[in-house]
Design a protein around this motif. Structure first.
Motif, PDB file in Angstrom:
ATOM      1  N   GLU A  79     -90.311  -9.222 -57.202  1.00 60.17           N
ATOM      2  CA  GLU A  79     -90.092  -8.565 -55.920  1.00 60.17           C
ATOM      3  C   GLU A  79     -90.244  -9.586 -54.800  1.00 60.17           C
ATOM      4  O   GLU A  79     -91.064 -10.492 -54.858  1.00 60.17           O
ATOM      5  CB  GLU A  79     -91.088  -7.427 -55.716  1.00 60.17           C
ATOM      6  CG  GLU A  79     -90.791  -6.638 -54.466  1.00 60.17           C
ATOM      7  CD  GLU A  79     -91.649  -5.414 -54.316  1.00 60.17           C
ATOM      8  OE1 GLU A  79     -91.770  -4.955 -53.176  1.00 60.17           O
ATOM      9  OE2 GLU A  79     -92.191  -4.923 -55.313  1.00 60.17           O
TER      10      GLU A  79
ATOM     11  N   ASP B 292     -81.895  -0.629 -44.549  1.00 55.69           N
ATOM     12  CA  ASP B 292     -82.989  -1.034 -45.417  1.00 55.69           C
ATOM     13  C   ASP B 292     -82.551  -1.256 -46.851  1.00 55.69           C
ATOM     14  O   ASP B 292     -83.373  -1.295 -47.752  1.00 55.69           O
ATOM     15  CB  ASP B 292     -84.121  -0.003 -45.374  1.00 55.69           C
ATOM     16  CG  ASP B 292     -85.004  -0.204 -44.148  1.00 55.69           C
ATOM     17  OD1 ASP B 292     -85.044  -1.330 -43.634  1.00 55.69           O
ATOM     18  OD2 ASP B 292     -85.636   0.757 -43.717  1.00 55.69           O
TER      19      ASP B 292
ATOM     20  N   PRO C 221     -81.496  -3.503 -49.989  1.00 55.50           N
ATOM     21  CA  PRO C 221     -81.828  -4.890 -50.328  1.00 55.50           C
ATOM     22  C   PRO C 221     -80.671  -5.819 -49.986  1.00 55.50           C
ATOM     23  O   PRO C 221     -79.508  -5.446 -50.086  1.00 55.50           O
ATOM     24  CB  PRO C 221     -82.064  -4.843 -51.838  1.00 55.50           C
ATOM     25  CG  PRO C 221     -82.372  -3.422 -52.129  1.00 55.50           C
ATOM     26  CD  PRO C 221     -81.602  -2.618 -51.118  1.00 55.50           C
TER      27      PRO C 221
ATOM     28  N   VAL D 175     -88.461  -6.246 -43.132  1.00 54.58           N
ATOM     29  CA  VAL D 175     -89.634  -7.097 -43.329  1.00 54.58           C
ATOM     30  C   VAL D 175     -89.203  -8.564 -43.341  1.00 54.58           C
ATOM     31  O   VAL D 175     -89.819  -9.424 -42.701  1.00 54.58           O
ATOM     32  CB  VAL D 175     -90.372  -6.727 -44.635  1.00 54.58           C
ATOM     33  CG1 VAL D 175     -91.504  -7.693 -44.922  1.00 54.58           C
ATOM     34  CG2 VAL D 175     -90.887  -5.294 -44.563  1.00 54.58           C
TER      35      VAL D 175
ATOM     36  N   ASP E 141     -89.564  -9.968 -50.265  1.00 52.92           N
ATOM     37  CA  ASP E 141     -89.292  -9.142 -49.100  1.00 52.92           C
ATOM     38  C   ASP E 141     -87.814  -9.136 -48.724  1.00 52.92           C
ATOM     39  O   ASP E 141     -87.394  -8.423 -47.835  1.00 52.92           O
ATOM     40  CB  ASP E 141     -90.193  -9.475 -47.917  1.00 52.92           C
ATOM     41  CG  ASP E 141     -90.032 -10.872 -47.373  1.00 52.92           C
ATOM     42  OD1 ASP E 141     -89.173 -11.614 -47.869  1.00 52.92           O
ATOM     43  OD2 ASP E 141     -90.774 -11.221 -46.452  1.00 52.92           O
TER      44      ASP E 141
ATOM     45  N   ASP F 184     -85.936  -7.670 -50.506  1.00 48.30           N
ATOM     46  CA  ASP F 184     -85.654  -6.295 -50.903  1.00 48.30           C
ATOM     47  C   ASP F 184     -85.893  -5.320 -49.742  1.00 48.30           C
ATOM     48  O   ASP F 184     -85.525  -4.164 -49.828  1.00 48.30           O
ATOM     49  CB  ASP F 184     -86.534  -5.886 -52.095  1.00 48.30           C
ATOM     50  CG  ASP F 184     -86.210  -6.694 -53.336  1.00 48.30           C
ATOM     51  OD1 ASP F 184     -85.017  -6.958 -53.571  1.00 48.30           O
ATOM     52  OD2 ASP F 184     -87.149  -7.061 -54.060  1.00 48.30           O
ATOM     53  N   ARG F 185     -86.540  -5.790 -48.707  1.00 51.85           N
ATOM     54  CA  ARG F 185     -86.809  -4.984 -47.523  1.00 51.85           C
ATOM     55  C   ARG F 185     -86.357  -5.780 -46.303  1.00 51.85           C
ATOM     56  O   ARG F 185     -87.142  -6.492 -45.676  1.00 51.85           O
ATOM     57  CB  ARG F 185     -88.306  -4.664 -47.458  1.00 51.85           C
ATOM     58  CG  ARG F 185     -88.792  -3.837 -48.650  1.00 51.85           C
ATOM     59  CD  ARG F 185     -90.302  -3.630 -48.663  1.00 51.85           C
ATOM     60  NE  ARG F 185     -91.120  -4.821 -48.508  1.00 51.85           N
ATOM     61  CZ  ARG F 185     -91.366  -5.703 -49.479  1.00 51.85           C
ATOM     62  NH1 ARG F 185     -90.858  -5.546 -50.667  1.00 51.85           N
ATOM     63  NH2 ARG F 185     -92.121  -6.762 -49.261  1.00 51.85           N
TER      64      ARG F 185
END
Length: 90
Positions: A20, A2, A4, A28, A22, A24-25
């Protein structure tokens, strides 16, 4: 994993705030872009990839797909692939 995704270096100075995303995740991002579903199909090595082999074809497929999606969504993340715009004439 998880952490980034690495977008590489940027020319932005301290006056710009990074929005931000996704990316970064990764879980997701992978789900939204279909990396999870497509990795199994892409994990079958191409003829030129079979020559050198792969320790983990599915992980390799995920990275190829993520890179492709990243270049589509954030073209500036891969400046070496951005078409240069030059004016015509002298």
């Amino acid at each position: 994993m998880d952490d980034p995704l690495d977008l590489g270096a940027t020319d932005l100075d301290d006056t710009h705030e990074r929005e931000e995303h996704d990316l970064d995740r990764p879980a997701v991002f992978d789900h939204r872009t279909g990396v999870d579903e497509r990795a199994g199909t892409r994990a079958e090595l191409l003829p030129e990839e079979r020559v050198t082999g792969s320790a983990d074809p599915e992980a390799q497929a995920r990275e190829v797909l993520r890179d492709s999606e990243l270049r589509t969504e954030v073209p500036g993340a891969a400046p070496d692939t951005v078409a240069e715009q030059r004016p015509s004439g002298p």
